[in-house]
Design an enzyme around this catalytic site. Sequence first.
Site, PDB file in Angstrom:
ATOM      1  N   ARG A 225       0.852  -1.467  -0.233  1.00  0.00           N
ATOM      2  CA  ARG A 225      -0.053  -0.242   0.163  1.00  0.00           C
ATOM      3  C   ARG A 225       0.720   1.233  -0.175  1.00  0.00           C
ATOM      4  NH1 ARG A 225      -3.389  -2.119  -1.528  1.00  0.00           N
ATOM      5  NH2 ARG A 225      -5.895  -3.166  -0.655  1.00  0.00           N
ATOM      6  N   HIS A 273      -1.751   0.843  -9.132  1.00  0.00           N
ATOM      7  CA  HIS A 273      -2.332  -0.103  -8.221  1.00  0.00           C
ATOM      8  C   HIS A 273      -2.475  -1.769  -9.369  1.00  0.00           C
ATOM      9  CE1 HIS A 273      -4.141  -0.599  -4.918  1.00  0.00           C
ATOM     10  NE2 HIS A 273      -4.142  -1.526  -4.720  1.00  0.00           N
TER      11      HIS A 273
HETATM   12  P1  NDP Z   1      -1.877 -11.988   4.665  1.00  0.00           P
HETATM   13  O1  NDP Z   1      -2.669 -10.559   6.186  1.00  0.00           O
HETATM   14  O2  NDP Z   1      -2.043 -13.070   4.086  1.00  0.00           O
HETATM   15  O3  NDP Z   1      -0.577 -11.629   5.348  1.00  0.00           O
HETATM   16  C1  NDP Z   1       0.238 -10.910   5.905  1.00  0.00           C
HETATM   17  C2  NDP Z   1       1.655 -10.551   6.626  1.00  0.00           C
HETATM   18  O4  NDP Z   1       2.106  -9.720   7.607  1.00  0.00           O
HETATM   19  C3  NDP Z   1       1.664 -11.274   7.408  1.00  0.00           C
HETATM   20  O5  NDP Z   1       2.505 -12.908   7.282  1.00  0.00           O
HETATM   21  C4  NDP Z   1       1.636 -10.621   8.999  1.00  0.00           C
HETATM   22  O6  NDP Z   1       2.228 -11.489   9.777  1.00  0.00           O
HETATM   23  C5  NDP Z   1       2.212  -9.708   7.968  1.00  0.00           C
HETATM   24  N1  NDP Z   1       2.323  -8.185   9.115  1.00  0.00           N
HETATM   25  C6  NDP Z   1       0.939  -7.032   9.871  1.00  0.00           C
HETATM   26  N2  NDP Z   1       1.231  -6.292  10.642  1.00  0.00           N
HETATM   27  C7  NDP Z   1       2.458  -6.800  10.041  1.00  0.00           C
HETATM   28  C8  NDP Z   1       3.091  -5.860  11.548  1.00  0.00           C
HETATM   29  N3  NDP Z   1       2.550  -4.777  12.074  1.00  0.00           N
HETATM   30  N4  NDP Z   1       4.257  -6.473  11.747  1.00  0.00           N
HETATM   31  C9  NDP Z   1       5.206  -7.771  10.719  1.00  0.00           C
HETATM   32  N5  NDP Z   1       4.429  -8.335   9.828  1.00  0.00           N
HETATM   33  C10 NDP Z   1       3.308  -7.935  10.208  1.00  0.00           C
HETATM   34  O7  NDP Z   1      -1.780 -10.218   3.342  1.00  0.00           O
HETATM   35  P2  NDP Z   1      -1.741 -10.697   1.940  1.00  0.00           P
HETATM   36  O8  NDP Z   1      -0.463 -11.176   2.093  1.00  0.00           O
HETATM   37  O9  NDP Z   1      -3.325 -11.488   1.045  1.00  0.00           O
HETATM   38  O10 NDP Z   1      -1.965  -9.261   1.108  1.00  0.00           O
HETATM   39  C11 NDP Z   1      -0.721  -7.857   1.496  1.00  0.00           C
HETATM   40  C12 NDP Z   1      -1.431  -6.884   1.375  1.00  0.00           C
HETATM   41  O11 NDP Z   1      -0.784  -6.366  -0.069  1.00  0.00           O
HETATM   42  C13 NDP Z   1      -2.824  -6.649   0.819  1.00  0.00           C
HETATM   43  O12 NDP Z   1      -3.132  -6.003   2.318  1.00  0.00           O
HETATM   44  C14 NDP Z   1      -2.963  -5.312   0.609  1.00  0.00           C
HETATM   45  O13 NDP Z   1      -2.587  -4.263   0.981  1.00  0.00           O
HETATM   46  C15 NDP Z   1      -1.299  -5.834  -0.268  1.00  0.00           C
HETATM   47  N6  NDP Z   1      -2.227  -6.603  -1.449  1.00  0.00           N
HETATM   48  C16 NDP Z   1      -1.854  -5.367  -3.257  1.00  0.00           C
HETATM   49  C17 NDP Z   1      -2.093  -5.943  -3.896  1.00  0.00           C
HETATM   50  C18 NDP Z   1      -1.680  -4.579  -5.365  1.00  0.00           C
HETATM   51  O14 NDP Z   1      -2.823  -4.791  -6.532  1.00  0.00           O
HETATM   52  N7  NDP Z   1      -1.113  -3.756  -5.417  1.00  0.00           N
HETATM   53  C19 NDP Z   1      -2.916  -6.793  -5.144  1.00  0.00           C
HETATM   54  C20 NDP Z   1      -3.467  -7.448  -3.435  1.00  0.00           C
HETATM   55  C21 NDP Z   1      -3.415  -7.737  -2.680  1.00  0.00           C
HETATM   56  P3  NDP Z   1       1.821 -13.333  11.041  1.00  0.00           P
HETATM   57  O15 NDP Z   1       1.130 -14.001   9.859  1.00  0.00           O
HETATM   58  O16 NDP Z   1       2.755 -12.695  11.934  1.00  0.00           O
HETATM   59  O17 NDP Z   1       0.063 -12.585  11.274  1.00  0.00           O
HETATM   60  C1  OXD Z   2      -6.191  -5.766  -2.952  1.00  0.00           C
HETATM   61  C2  OXD Z   2      -5.644  -4.277  -3.672  1.00  0.00           C
HETATM   62  O1  OXD Z   2      -6.007  -5.303  -1.668  1.00  0.00           O
HETATM   63  O2  OXD Z   2      -5.944  -4.867  -5.139  1.00  0.00           O
HETATM   64  O3  OXD Z   2      -6.546  -7.367  -3.147  1.00  0.00           O
HETATM   65  O4  OXD Z   2      -5.302  -4.434  -3.372  1.00  0.00           O
END
Ligand code: NDP
Ligand code: OXD
Length: 310
Positions: A225, A273
């Site tokens: 993000r 994006h």
């Molecule tokens: P998940 O919830 O599956 O994974 C999030 C990861 O981040 C977990 O490993 C979590 O740790 C870690 N995390 C969260 N908070 C912290 C913190 N404070 N410190 C350290 N680690 C942290 O999310 P996804 O993998 O499904 O998606 C990730 C992000 O990708 C989405 O939230 C979105 O913002 C972005 N995205 C962007 C897209 C684009 O087109 N640009 C498309 C899709 C998604 P733990 O496992 O230990 O909880």
């Molecule tokens: C998502 C994105 O979070 O598209 O899925 O950004």
Amino acid sequence: MPAVLFNATFFDPALWVDALKGADPALELRVWPEVGNRAEIDVVLGWGQPRNSDKTYPNLKLIQALGAGVDHIMRDPARPPEVPVARLIDRALTTGMSEYVLLAVLRYHRQLPLFEAAQAKAEWLDLAAPDTTKARVGILGLGALGTDAALKLSALGFPVAGWSRTPKAVPGIESFHGADGLPRFLARTQFLVCLLPLTPDTRGIINATTLSQLPAGAYVINPGRGGHVVDEDLLAALDSGHIAHATLDVFNREPLPAEHLYWRHPKVTVTPHSASVTVPESAAPQIVENIRRVREGLAPHNLVDPARGY
Ligand code: NDP
Ligand code: OXD
């Protein structure tokens, strides 16, 4: 009769209506702003829905995000706190994101920006072959998306580490976690990929301090993000040469304003994006399943923890 409201400004409703009706022809589906009787709406399919809107449905049972990230939903101060929020973990979304991450890492690893610049000058550039076994990738966020990208990069021979809130045991991937683990993770990372959710804890995580903890000449790839990056700090690190190049898919303001420095910066690649966009046919079956579950009084899959914000 209970009805589902599609309220996602980012997506073309027609594609979604086809996909959702394909998955459940009996679904009563309305497209915002044609809400009808508000008391009939029990599920909102949301993405960038107007603030305050979700609180106006008295029988709401589920807010289903049409993407992986839910930051825009969780930070709506008027979101009804008792209504569960679910997000997508989807094969096509995951595949698309891993493709984006691999594309960016391989582009830098194989020094394509240098070859492109040389081609513009008709210059035959002779560069030493890159050693994959020394090209250390670090992924901030080892969740659904980060883990898939990590495993695919590891399969290509890159040494990969992930940083998460809790420790992970992913075969072949070095795990760092928590605030204590972050400086060590950054110090060993040449290609930094951000796949964190945006929460109060992760906002601004790519800043002057963390960038300075990366080795000189590191690359930054952010499809997480825009709020993860302190833009002035990244621009300063690019201009000083400490960061070699950045690939940015997400921004503090979207669409990225035409006057923003990123558009024309020689060391920045901008994508709009689009790292990975939800494919309606792929996601529709799990959405229909979640609708069925909440109507039967079951918890939806891929529930968001409001305390953690993801
Ligand atoms: P998940 O919830 O599956 O994974 C999030 C990861 O981040 C977990 O490993 C979590 O740790 C870690 N995390 C969260 N908070 C912290 C913190 N404070 N410190 C350290 N680690 C942290 O999310 P996804 O993998 O499904 O998606 C990730 C992000 O990708 C989405 O939230 C979105 O913002 C972005 N995205 C962007 C897209 C684009 O087109 N640009 C498309 C899709 C998604 P733990 O496992 O230990 O909880
Ligand atoms: C998502 C994105 O979070 O598209 O899925 O950004």
